[in-house]
Design a protein around this motif. Structure first.
Motif, PDB file in Angstrom:
ATOM      1  N   ARG A  67      10.964  43.078  23.834  1.00  0.00           N
ATOM      2  CA  ARG A  67      11.196  41.651  24.069  1.00  0.00           C
ATOM      3  C   ARG A  67      10.053  41.020  24.869  1.00  0.00           C
ATOM      4  NH1 ARG A  67      16.583  43.501  24.744  1.00  0.00           N
ATOM      5  NH2 ARG A  67      16.329  43.578  27.020  1.00  0.00           N
ATOM      6  N   LEU A  68       9.548  41.746  25.860  1.00  0.00           N
ATOM      7  CA  LEU A  68       8.423  41.225  26.640  1.00  0.00           C
ATOM      8  C   LEU A  68       7.187  41.037  25.768  1.00  0.00           C
ATOM      9  CD1 LEU A  68       8.734  43.234  29.980  1.00  0.00           C
ATOM     10  CD2 LEU A  68       9.176  40.793  29.617  1.00  0.00           C
ATOM     11  N   GLN A  69       6.943  42.003  24.879  1.00  0.00           N
ATOM     12  CA  GLN A  69       5.782  41.882  23.995  1.00  0.00           C
ATOM     13  C   GLN A  69       5.912  40.659  23.091  1.00  0.00           C
ATOM     14  OE1 GLN A  69       5.503  44.863  20.977  1.00  0.00           O
ATOM     15  NE2 GLN A  69       3.554  44.120  20.186  1.00  0.00           N
ATOM     16  N   VAL A  70       7.102  40.464  22.536  1.00  0.00           N
ATOM     17  CA  VAL A  70       7.318  39.318  21.648  1.00  0.00           C
ATOM     18  C   VAL A  70       7.151  38.013  22.431  1.00  0.00           C
ATOM     19  CG1 VAL A  70       9.037  38.114  20.248  1.00  0.00           C
ATOM     20  CG2 VAL A  70       8.799  40.600  20.071  1.00  0.00           C
ATOM     21  N   ARG A  71       7.759  37.943  23.616  1.00  0.00           N
ATOM     22  CA  ARG A  71       7.637  36.726  24.424  1.00  0.00           C
ATOM     23  C   ARG A  71       6.184  36.413  24.731  1.00  0.00           C
ATOM     24  NH1 ARG A  71       8.969  36.952  30.657  1.00  0.00           N
ATOM     25  NH2 ARG A  71       6.921  37.947  30.482  1.00  0.00           N
ATOM     26  N   ASP A  72       5.456  37.396  25.235  1.00  0.00           N
ATOM     27  CA  ASP A  72       4.076  37.145  25.646  1.00  0.00           C
ATOM     28  C   ASP A  72       3.211  36.725  24.464  1.00  0.00           C
ATOM     29  OD1 ASP A  72       4.889  37.833  28.158  1.00  0.00           O
ATOM     30  OD2 ASP A  72       3.982  39.828  28.159  1.00  0.00           O
ATOM     31  N   ARG A  81       4.540  24.470  23.521  1.00  0.00           N
ATOM     32  CA  ARG A  81       5.797  24.315  22.788  1.00  0.00           C
ATOM     33  C   ARG A  81       6.971  25.034  23.470  1.00  0.00           C
ATOM     34  NH1 ARG A  81       5.272  22.516  17.442  1.00  0.00           N
ATOM     35  NH2 ARG A  81       3.126  22.306  16.714  1.00  0.00           N
ATOM     36  N   TRP A  82       6.678  25.846  24.488  1.00  0.00           N
ATOM     37  CA  TRP A  82       7.697  26.727  25.035  1.00  0.00           C
ATOM     38  C   TRP A  82       8.183  26.289  26.411  1.00  0.00           C
ATOM     39  CZ3 TRP A  82      10.057  30.608  22.437  1.00  0.00           C
ATOM     40  CH2 TRP A  82       9.466  31.018  21.238  1.00  0.00           C
ATOM     41  N   THR A  83       9.492  26.439  26.617  1.00  0.00           N
ATOM     42  CA  THR A  83      10.097  26.325  27.939  1.00  0.00           C
ATOM     43  C   THR A  83      10.676  27.694  28.283  1.00  0.00           C
ATOM     44  OG1 THR A  83      10.663  23.992  27.614  1.00  0.00           O
ATOM     45  CG2 THR A  83      11.889  25.211  29.307  1.00  0.00           C
ATOM     46  N   ILE A  84      10.266  28.248  29.423  1.00  0.00           N
ATOM     47  CA  ILE A  84      10.707  29.583  29.823  1.00  0.00           C
ATOM     48  C   ILE A  84      11.799  29.463  30.873  1.00  0.00           C
ATOM     49  CG2 ILE A  84      10.003  31.845  30.704  1.00  0.00           C
ATOM     50  CD1 ILE A  84       8.635  31.058  28.093  1.00  0.00           C
ATOM     51  N   ILE A 142      17.317  35.909  17.816  1.00  0.00           N
ATOM     52  CA  ILE A 142      17.382  37.066  18.705  1.00  0.00           C
ATOM     53  C   ILE A 142      16.210  38.003  18.433  1.00  0.00           C
ATOM     54  CG2 ILE A 142      19.876  36.921  18.994  1.00  0.00           C
ATOM     55  CD1 ILE A 142      20.196  39.126  16.933  1.00  0.00           C
ATOM     56  N   VAL A 143      15.844  38.790  19.446  1.00  0.00           N
ATOM     57  CA  VAL A 143      14.763  39.766  19.333  1.00  0.00           C
ATOM     58  C   VAL A 143      15.378  41.138  19.536  1.00  0.00           C
ATOM     59  CG1 VAL A 143      12.568  40.570  20.273  1.00  0.00           C
ATOM     60  CG2 VAL A 143      13.063  38.113  20.158  1.00  0.00           C
TER      61      VAL A 143
END
Length: 567
Positions: A67-72, A81-84, A142-143
């Motif tokens: 999940r961290l890899q996909v997010r980064d 475009r992203w809100t974290i 979902i990831v």
């Protein structure tokens, strides 16, 4: 309940708005054992301090890393475009931040947590909430750390799964993949859809998405056909958590890694294992959905099943029902196997090679172990997976195997290669051929297919399944001891070898542990020796040592004193 168990099962109890004890459930609890769900919710202190199953822990850690890899990767490609939603905040703050981002029309939200619903009991979050710019609302994505599709050659069929680009939502029919069925993903997406719907923020498209292990596309799910099943399942599960729907133990595959299998929920109580044994529960010989069908027909115990007379159940969709009855009778008398056939047969050859592989999660196959003429030969890489060196060890294995086969043909001898339960070997033969295509010694996918579909690739699991009824299970660790084989390591098993591997290659930092490399090699060697021992036993002694199915068809069920528990 330990924090780990809460994460895994998604059960939470707290004080509701009016002081009552509220029960919350997230989508992870929608698939799996209902009785485990009940025990976790109603006996929260029993598992405090209990070590998590090593295999479960490794999969959970790998999923977090994925999940961290996909997010980064996604955020770095287009950060504007992203809100974290920061994961370290208390749940209430995360939910408030998520709803604020939704109300502000954020285009893509990572790590969103939706407000808990005290009345329905729903709680849950989503890796990605993707705003539907065409129709309004949000699409949950979902990831997951498992495969959601398999590659295939372009297919001219009319129906293709929908997939989307990772960086823009554009669902299109995809001719290059086929869907891997994942009910847990669909249930989780339906759960999130209902939570978004509660706030008027669900996209009218009734779509959800899943990014899988390969992180190459978004598989698009149509949630319309899933929602009714989800609603029924959720109503049942939340009733279990609230104590409104009673449950009892029943054997399912999940039992192998469940801490409740050997732990009683209260002092003086029974673990699931002991409860099932004392009650001679039918799920011990007909696990999972088979037991559910039998209970609908009044069959609660092994003795009930062994004494069955009359027609087969009209809703039985498994093996022949006569064999199920024989399984119950064999279990009751302690017989580990029953012959289906008059004479046991197994493919034999002048030149016989036994093969067993070791892999690490979805990262690759690091060891191909072989046995030829009593000599064990491993083809291995100790570079931590994933590694390019895996291609080298695979190429060496394949080249050696094909040379042995060619030499047998050149000298007029027959050849066969054996494995036990070919699913893993076939998977990694194909995967390795795809990943390392074009390198010296690496076969094409067509060459792999020609070999595994031919008569020289022999699955001993299939030979056992076709010729024996196995009351205690069909795994090699269950069957080979009947033939007289014993593993050197008392902890030998696929899950344990994952932990050994991490130490063997220094996966978590530190120096590689050479003793664990030796342990893995000995375990792998024992697996191929076990397959060879089993084959010899089936050829020479099985007919005389294993009772025939006709014997049990005539034999009345034994008393409880003669029973053995299937573990």
């Amino acid at each position: 309940m330990s924090g780990v168990e809460a994460i895994l099962l998604g059960v939470y109890s707290g004080i509701g708005d009016h002081g009552e004890r509220a029960a919350f459930l997230d989508a992870r609890a929608l698939i799996g054992c209902r009785h485990r769900l009940f025990l976790d919710a109603h006996h929260p202190g029993v598992l405090t301090g209990v070590a998590e199953d090593a295999g479960v822990q490794q999969r959970r850690e790998a999923a977090a890393q994925h999940r961290l890899q996909v997010r980064d990767t996604l955020v770095a490609a287009d950060p504007e475009r992203w809100t974290i939603v920061e994961p370290g905040q208390p749940a209430g703050q995360r939910a408030a931040a998520t709803m604020a981002a939704i109300e502000a029309g954020a285009e893509r939200i990572w790590g969103g947590l939706l407000p808990q619903e005290t009345d329905t009991g729903r709680r849950g979050g989503c890796e990605i909430l993707w705003r539907d710019t065409d129709r309004g609302g949000y699409i949950p994505v979902i990831v997951v750390n498992h495969k959601v599709t398999d590659p295939r050659q372009p297919d001219p069929a009319d129906h293709h799964p929908l997939t989307s680009d990772l960086y823009r939502w554009n669902p299109q029919p995809d001719k290059h993949v086929r869907t891997r069925p994942q009910p847990r993903d669909q249930q989780r997406l339906a759960h999130l859809y209902r939570m978004l719907q509660r706030h008027g923020q669900a996209s009218p498209s009734l779509a959800g998405g899943a990014i899988g292990y390969h992180f190459d596309r978004i598989l698009v799910h149509d949630l319309g056909p899933v929602l009714d099943d989800y609603d029924r399942r959720y109503a049942e599960r939340i009733a279990v958590v609230r104590g409104e729907l009673p449950t009892v133990p029943s054997k399912v595959p999940e039992c192998r890694q469940c801490p409740w299998w050997t732990r009683a929920p209260e002092e003086g109580g029974l673990s699931c294992e002991k409860w099932l044994s004392e009650h001679r529960d039918v799920s011990l010989v007909a696990p999972g959905s088979r037991a559910e069908v039998l209970r609908r027909h009044g069959v609660e115990t092994i003795d009930d099943l062994a004494a069955w007379t009359g027609d087969d159940p009209d809703d039985w969709q498994y093996e022949p029902f006569t064999e199920t009855i024989v399984t119950a009778r064999a279990w009751a008398t302690g017989a580990p196997l029953v012959r289906r056939v008059d004479r046991v047969r197994v493919t034999r050859a002048d030149v016989e090679v036994d093969v067993d592989l070791e892999s690490f999660q979805e990262h690759g196959a690091y060891l191909w172990g072989t046995l030829l003429d009593g000599v064990y030969r491993p083809f291995v890489t100790w570079d931590p997976l994933p590694t390019e060196d895996e291609g080298r060890s695979f190429a060496e294995f394949w080249t050696w195997l094909m040379e042995v086969r060619a030499d047998a043909a050149a000298t007029g001898r027959t050849f066969a290669a054996y494995c036990y339960s070919r699913t893993a070997e076939d998977k990694w033969l194909y995967e390795s051929a795809r990943r390392f295509a074009g390198r010296p010694g690496v076969p094409t996918e067509r060459e792999v297919q020609k070999f595994v579909d031919g008569p020289q690739w022999v699955d001993m699991f299939q030979a056992v399944s076709e010729q024996f009824i196995c009351p205690n299970g069909k795994g090699l660790k269950k069957i080979a001891p009947v033939a007289g084989f014993a593993w050197r390591d008392p902890e030998a098993g696929g899950e344990a070898s994952m932990s050994w591997y991490r130490l063997a290659v220094g996966y978590d930092g530190g120096e590689p542990d050479m003793s664990q490399r030796t342990r893995i090699l000995e375990y792998n060697e024992d697996d191929v020796l076990a397959t060879k021992t089993l084959r010899d036993w089936m050829t020479d002694r099985a007919d005389a040592e294993v009772p025939a199915i006709a014997d049990f068809a005539r034999r009345p069920a034994a008393s409880g004193a003669d029973s053995n528990i299937a573990s």
